[in-house]
Write an enzyme that holds these catalytic residues in place. Structure first.
Site, PDB file in Angstrom:
ATOM      1  N   GLY A  43       4.028   0.287  -0.631  1.00 16.60           N
ATOM      2  CA  GLY A  43       5.362   0.863  -0.788  1.00 16.60           C
ATOM      3  C   GLY A  43       5.544   2.273  -0.270  1.00 16.60           C
ATOM      4  N   ASP A  99       6.151   5.191  -3.780  1.00 17.49           N
ATOM      5  CA  ASP A  99       7.547   5.054  -3.360  1.00 17.49           C
ATOM      6  C   ASP A  99       8.502   5.317  -4.514  1.00 17.49           C
ATOM      7  OD1 ASP A  99       6.704   2.781  -4.704  1.00 17.49           O
ATOM      8  OD2 ASP A  99       7.383   1.349  -3.200  1.00 17.49           O
ATOM      9  N   ASP A 102       9.195   3.580 -11.692  1.00 19.96           N
ATOM     10  CA  ASP A 102      10.145   2.714 -12.393  1.00 19.96           C
ATOM     11  C   ASP A 102       9.784   2.724 -13.878  1.00 19.96           C
ATOM     12  OD1 ASP A 102      11.903   0.709 -13.127  1.00 19.96           O
ATOM     13  OD2 ASP A 102      11.005  -0.858 -11.921  1.00 19.96           O
ATOM     14  N   ARG A 164      11.020  -3.635   4.255  1.00 19.01           N
ATOM     15  CA  ARG A 164      10.311  -2.341   4.276  1.00 19.01           C
ATOM     16  C   ARG A 164      10.732  -1.496   5.480  1.00 19.01           C
ATOM     17  NH1 ARG A 164       6.199  -2.558   0.384  1.00 19.01           N
ATOM     18  NH2 ARG A 164       5.145  -4.546   0.147  1.00 19.01           N
TER      19      ARG A 164
HETATM   20  P1  IMP Z   1       6.374   0.724 -12.265  1.00 17.65           P
HETATM   21  O1  IMP Z   1       4.940   0.363 -12.469  1.00 17.65           O
HETATM   22  O2  IMP Z   1       7.302  -0.120 -13.129  1.00 17.65           O
HETATM   23  O3  IMP Z   1       6.684   2.188 -12.371  1.00 17.65           O
HETATM   24  O4  IMP Z   1       6.753   0.251 -10.816  1.00 17.65           O
HETATM   25  C1  IMP Z   1       6.317   0.912  -9.728  1.00 17.65           C
HETATM   26  C2  IMP Z   1       6.154  -0.026  -8.549  1.00 17.65           C
HETATM   27  O5  IMP Z   1       7.058  -1.145  -8.602  1.00 17.65           O
HETATM   28  C3  IMP Z   1       6.498   0.727  -7.317  1.00 17.65           C
HETATM   29  O6  IMP Z   1       5.338   1.233  -6.729  1.00 17.65           O
HETATM   30  C4  IMP Z   1       7.187  -0.299  -6.446  1.00 17.65           C
HETATM   31  O7  IMP Z   1       6.257  -0.903  -5.592  1.00 17.65           O
HETATM   32  C5  IMP Z   1       7.732  -1.331  -7.383  1.00 17.65           C
HETATM   33  N1  IMP Z   1       9.176  -1.148  -7.611  1.00 17.65           N
HETATM   34  C6  IMP Z   1       9.780  -0.637  -8.705  1.00 17.65           C
HETATM   35  N2  IMP Z   1      11.110  -0.614  -8.573  1.00 17.65           N
HETATM   36  C7  IMP Z   1      11.361  -1.134  -7.347  1.00 17.65           C
HETATM   37  C8  IMP Z   1      12.590  -1.364  -6.599  1.00 17.65           C
HETATM   38  O8  IMP Z   1      13.731  -1.078  -7.026  1.00 17.65           O
HETATM   39  N3  IMP Z   1      12.422  -1.902  -5.366  1.00 17.65           N
HETATM   40  C9  IMP Z   1      11.212  -2.214  -4.835  1.00 17.65           C
HETATM   41  N4  IMP Z   1      10.054  -2.007  -5.481  1.00 17.65           N
HETATM   42  C10 IMP Z   1      10.136  -1.473  -6.733  1.00 17.65           C
HETATM   43 MG    MG Z   2       4.464   0.120  -4.906  1.00 18.98          MG
END
Ligand code: IMP
Ligand code: MG
Length: 178
Positions: A43, A99, A102, A164
């Site tokens: 990402g 990237d 979340d 991407r």
């Molecule tokens: P987390 O572990 O929930 O913080 O998610 C982080 C990872 O989920 C990021 O590195 C992204 O690869 C993916 N991700 C989270 N939100 C999105 C989105 O809106 N679009 C695409 N990938 C996302």
């Molecule tokens: Mg990622």
């Protein structure tokens, strides 16, 4: 249901300007330090390439393939990465690049592993942050843009490995097939 991209959330110009500002901040903060950038793949690949070329100080670059979504638009809650990919970072100032922040599950898992190896310091830099969803206690020191809780693609971010290559950040939307 067809998946398509709709409106642009962050334009190419806005990204460029913000990446430049982040690079200046990072350059200032790590000027006299032994810096290792650890980029989470795939990402962060586009963000990383732009950011890196605007940081004119000595640094090491390492990449770590990480997956947490497994193809959907909701995080699976399980973060997979190969521990043997982690570089030797003892006494290095480590800057994680991703990237998007979340839920924070990914950063939390990686940070825990890195800290076990005793870096001199550990900070994170993300292009995007979905503040409303991030679990308490997880944050990034360098954030490009705060965004609402929408699924976005482009500038390195994917939906099932597609999109991407879009030059800007777009919101992904689902529409009934016509
Ligand atoms: P987390 O572990 O929930 O913080 O998610 C982080 C990872 O989920 C990021 O590195 C992204 O690869 C993916 N991700 C989270 N939100 C999105 C989105 O809106 N679009 C695409 N990938 C996302
Ligand atoms: Mg990622």
């Amino acid at each position: 249901m067809t998946i398509c991209t709709e409106k642009i959330l962050v334009s190419q110009e806005a990204i460029q300007e913000r990446v430049r500002a982040l690079a200046e901040e990072i350059t200032r903060d790590y000027k006299e330090k032994e810096l290792t950038i650890l980029a989470l793949m795939k990402g962060s690949v586009v963000f990383l390439a732009d950011l890196l070329r605007l940081i004119p100080i000595p640094l090491r670059l390492e990449v770590l393939p990480v997956s947490s979504y497994h193809g959907g638009i909701e995080t699976s809650g399980v973060v997979s990465f190969a521990q043997h990919f982690l570089p030797d970072i003892l006494d290095h100032h480590v800057l994680l690049i991703d990237d998007i922040l979340d839920s924070g599950t990914t950063l939390k898992a990686i940070k825990t592993c890195i800290l076990e190896q005793h870096p001199a310091s550990l900070r994170s830099c993300v292009l995007l942050h979905k503040k409303v969803k991030t679990m308490q206690g997880i944050h990034a020191e360098y954030v490009g843009f705060e965004i609402p809780d929408v699924f976005v693609v482009g500038y390195g971010l994917d939906y099932q490995e597609y999109y991407r290559n879009l030059p800007e950040i777009r919101i992904l939307s689902q529409r009934p097939a016509t």
